[in-house]
Design a protein around this motif. Structure first.
Motif: not given
Length: 152
Positions: A129-152
């Motif tokens: 299950a974790a391996r199957k979700d890994a790409p989506a998990f990575g995408a969620r990390i990307k989206a969350a970090a970019e949303s939480a960290i203000a762009q300069k």
């Protein structure tokens, strides 16, 4: 039986800021829907020895998790080990970060899952299950970090 899953993603934010965001495990619910609650002990910046205690929901069941930070090398490396006693645990996990210029960061997350007792029968399913979700998990990390960290 044990095994590893991992994901690699590129975040459009500076490495120092992505590291600071990920090092504060209290941000985990922003990208990990299984995390219902998480606290940090002691209060203050994350460092070697910091413990994150969480309540998670996997396969419809709630459990308590406790992770201890084992390595902290800002802004490139963070490691943890699960110290809670559950049937399937992350014996080792971490983030590796690499600056790709001033405004982009490559993030690799991994966890080594290990089964204990009945968990030895379940760890294969959990890994799958974790391996199957890994790409989506990575995408969620990307989206969350970019949303939480203000762009300069």
């Amino acid at each position: 039986m044990s095994g590893q899953f991992e994901a690699v993603v590129e975040v459009d934010r500076p490495v120092e800021e992505v590291f600071a965001y990920l090092a504060d495990g209290r941000n985990d619910p922003q990208f990990s829907p299984r995390v219902l609650r998480i606290d940090r002990t002691p209060d203050g910046p994350t460092a070697v020895g910091t413990v994150f205690r969480s309540t998670v929901k996997d396969a419809g069941m709630k459990s308590s998790r406790e992770f201890r930070i084992t390595e902290f090398e800002a802004p490139v490396k963070l490691r943890w080990a699960e110290v809670s006693k559950n049937s399937v645990t992350a014996s080792e996990g971490g983030y590796d970060l690499e600056a790709l210029g001033e405004e982009r960061t490559r993030v690799r997350i991994f966890n080594v899952l290990e089964g204990h007792g009945l968990g030895k029968l379940l760890v294969g399913v959990a890994l799958g299950a974790a391996r199957k979700d890994a790409p989506a998990f990575g995408a969620r990390i990307k989206a969350a970090a970019e949303s939480a960290i203000a762009q300069k």
